[in-house]
Design a protein around this motif. Structure first.
Motif, PDB file in Angstrom:
ATOM      1  N   ILE A  10      25.614  29.834  49.660  1.00 22.11           N
ATOM      2  CA  ILE A  10      25.134  29.990  48.288  1.00 22.11           C
ATOM      3  C   ILE A  10      26.031  30.956  47.513  1.00 22.11           C
ATOM      4  O   ILE A  10      26.361  30.721  46.344  1.00 22.11           O
ATOM      5  N   ALA A  11      26.470  32.032  48.179  1.00 18.09           N
ATOM      6  CA  ALA A  11      27.315  33.033  47.520  1.00 18.09           C
ATOM      7  C   ALA A  11      28.761  32.587  47.376  1.00 18.09           C
ATOM      8  O   ALA A  11      29.543  33.223  46.663  1.00 18.09           O
ATOM      9  N   GLY A  12      29.138  31.502  48.058  1.00 21.89           N
ATOM     10  CA  GLY A  12      30.511  31.030  47.988  1.00 21.89           C
ATOM     11  C   GLY A  12      31.431  31.673  49.005  1.00 21.89           C
ATOM     12  O   GLY A  12      32.655  31.521  48.928  1.00 21.89           O
ATOM     13  N   GLY A  13      30.863  32.361  49.982  1.00 24.04           N
ATOM     14  CA  GLY A  13      31.678  33.005  51.009  1.00 24.04           C
ATOM     15  C   GLY A  13      32.229  32.044  52.042  1.00 24.04           C
ATOM     16  O   GLY A  13      33.229  32.340  52.696  1.00 24.04           O
TER      17      GLY A  13
ATOM     18  N   ASP B 107      15.654  24.476  50.616  1.00 20.76           N
ATOM     19  CA  ASP B 107      14.344  24.253  49.996  1.00 20.76           C
ATOM     20  C   ASP B 107      14.489  24.186  48.473  1.00 20.76           C
ATOM     21  O   ASP B 107      15.571  24.365  47.904  1.00 20.76           O
ATOM     22  N   ASP B 108      13.375  23.899  47.800  1.00 21.50           N
ATOM     23  CA  ASP B 108      13.409  23.697  46.350  1.00 21.50           C
ATOM     24  C   ASP B 108      13.882  24.944  45.616  1.00 21.50           C
ATOM     25  O   ASP B 108      14.611  24.846  44.618  1.00 21.50           O
ATOM     26  N   GLU B 109      13.485  26.117  46.093  1.00 23.79           N
ATOM     27  CA  GLU B 109      13.900  27.360  45.431  1.00 23.79           C
ATOM     28  C   GLU B 109      15.414  27.548  45.546  1.00 23.79           C
ATOM     29  O   GLU B 109      16.076  27.927  44.572  1.00 23.79           O
TER      30      GLU B 109
ATOM     31  N   THR C 156      22.312  28.483  42.069  1.00 24.92           N
ATOM     32  CA  THR C 156      23.710  28.068  41.970  1.00 24.92           C
ATOM     33  C   THR C 156      24.391  28.246  43.321  1.00 24.92           C
ATOM     34  O   THR C 156      23.923  28.992  44.181  1.00 24.92           O
ATOM     35  N   PHE C 157      25.527  27.558  43.481  1.00 28.51           N
ATOM     36  CA  PHE C 157      26.272  27.576  44.736  1.00 28.51           C
ATOM     37  C   PHE C 157      27.727  27.903  44.437  1.00 28.51           C
ATOM     38  O   PHE C 157      28.398  27.167  43.700  1.00 28.51           O
ATOM     39  N   GLY C 158      28.189  29.012  45.019  1.00 25.57           N
ATOM     40  CA  GLY C 158      29.481  29.576  44.645  1.00 25.57           C
ATOM     41  C   GLY C 158      30.664  28.654  44.790  1.00 25.57           C
ATOM     42  O   GLY C 158      31.582  28.670  43.964  1.00 25.57           O
ATOM     43  N   ALA C 159      30.684  27.821  45.848  1.00 29.33           N
ATOM     44  CA  ALA C 159      31.843  26.955  46.083  1.00 29.33           C
ATOM     45  C   ALA C 159      31.751  25.631  45.331  1.00 29.33           C
ATOM     46  O   ALA C 159      32.734  24.896  45.260  1.00 29.33           O
ATOM     47  N   CYS C 160      30.589  25.330  44.768  1.00 26.73           N
ATOM     48  CA  CYS C 160      30.360  24.011  44.168  1.00 26.73           C
ATOM     49  C   CYS C 160      30.555  24.048  42.657  1.00 26.73           C
ATOM     50  O   CYS C 160      30.302  25.062  42.003  1.00 26.73           O
TER      51      CYS C 160
END
Length: 394
Positions: free
Chosen positions: A117-120, A131-133, A138-142
């Motif tokens: 999630i952090a893009g690490g 999950d839905d939450e 946001t997703f760091g690499a996406c």
């Protein structure tokens, strides 16, 4: 087999960044997973020098496979349950792609999802799907406004392991297991255990129950099973982080739990079955029988389970049926997902992730995982769905 992803080809090419719009995919239809064919592992892992999807060259001849043009570094993190399989997958992929360096940190499912999630890291391994939450963030690499996908690439039973002198196996129902791990059953010769194990000499000794101290998808799968089958004895429901109310001894990661059970006395814990080794294991009550863990029994439980309804395009989340009474099924099973972006900010990382996940899902990759980790190779039907999702990656 329902249609869903099998009927959906890769999405149309995305317009330039300044004209991108939110993806509009149809929700995944409810499908049944096909029966997984399980091949018994024997001997040492043989790593192919060929590309993942090409046959080996005949002995004594030069390989006709084109030399790999892939290069670069790829980092992943997450579920320790799939750690042994990741070792085999990385070795196999890097043998065929010598200029690629892949690392995987088995820090646990929760830590892996957090790093992704952090893009690490560019991909994560997780014993629980997003999950839905998490999907609302946001997703760091996406690329912004795109959603990652959960791909079920690793199927394995969770073994309940114990270390009691002179005892190799035990039968238990879910209520008894719940009582042990909630602290209600504290002695090995408790009537609840003894009644299901006639003829077994159980010591008059205190039980030490070992659980994961980190955020763990294995814990989530374990507690999901207890919540579904022993709600009266297991009142905390399902969770990734062990609550202080239940006590017990905590240990970091799969290795930590296995070490604590192995090095302790009169201990019990839960871990990916590939790590059970010579420890005693528990056969679960399923219907009127007790079923020991096997890759085939885990596959039978997955086979009886549908996909989660309402997920976004390309996502393959499985709704495991923990209460199945199907003959020979072992419902304490985990599915570990590879989590990846459908569109990466870095095109080079997208190419590496796509190639690596394609190898993992291939017959060769799945057999490497089975040989090294004792997992159940995915079915051809499930592979087709996963491959369609991987084709979305860019």
């Amino acid at each position: 087999m329902g249609h869903g992803l099998l009927d959906a080809g890769p999405p149309a090419g995305r317009p330039p960044p300044s004209h991108r719009t939110d993806p509009e995919g149809n929700p995944v239809k409810l499908t049944k997973l096909g029966r997984t064919a399980v091949v018994a592992a024997a001997g040492a892992l043989l790593l192919s020098s060929c590309a993942a999807n090409e046959p080996a060259a005949p002995a004594g001849s030069e390989s006709s496979a084109p030399e790999s043009t892939l290069s670069g570094d790829l980092a992943g993190a997450g579920a320790s349950s799939m750690g042994a399989a990741q070792e085999a997958w990385i070795a196999g992929f890097q043998t065929a792609n010598e200029a690629v360096n892949i690392t995987y940190d088995p820090a646990g499912s929760g830590a892996g999802r957090e790093q992704f999630i952090a893009g690490g890291v560019s991909f994560a391994g997780s014993d629980a799907y997003l999950d839905d939450e998490e999907l609302a963030g946001t997703f760091g690499a996406c690329v912004a406004d795109t959603l990652p996908v959960d791909l079920p690439v690793y199927i394995s039973p969770i073994a309940i392991i114990f270390n009691v002198e002179g005892v190799d196996s035990l039968n238990m129902d879910a209520a008894t297991i719940a009582g042990i791990f909630s602290g209600e059953i504290t002695n090995w010769n408790d009537e609840a255990i003894a009644a299901q194990n006639e003829g077994v000499e159980l010591p008059d000794a205190r039980i030490t129950a070992v659980h994961r101290s980190d955020d763990s998808g294995t814990t989530e799968n374990f507690t999901q099973y207890l919540a579904a089958n022993a709600a009266d004895a297991w009142t905390e429901g399902e969770f990734e982080t062990w609550p202080a109310a239940y006590g017990g001894e905590g240990a970091q990661g799969t290795s930590g739990v296995v070490d604590a059970v192995t090095n302790g006395t009169n201990t019990i814990g839960y871990a990916d079955a590939s790590r059970a080794g010579d420890l005693g294991t528990v056969a679960l009550q399923v219907g009127e029988e007790y079923v020991p863990f096997t890759a085939e029994a885990a596959a039978a439980a997955v086979d009886a389970s549908p996909l989660v309804e309402g997920r976004h395009e390309g996502d393959i989340a499985v709704e495991l049926d923990r209460t199945t009474t199907e003959n020979g099924a072992y419902p304490l099973v985990l599915i570990s997902y590879a989590i990846a972006c459908t569109e990466y900010n870095d095109a080079a990382q997208a190419e590496l992730v796509k190639a690596y996940l394609s190898y993992i899902a291939s017959e060769e990759g799945q057999q490497a995982g089975a040989d090294n980790a004792g997992s159940a190779p995915i079915s051809d039907d499930l592979r087709a769905q996963i491959e369609a999702s991987i084709e979305m990656i860019k």
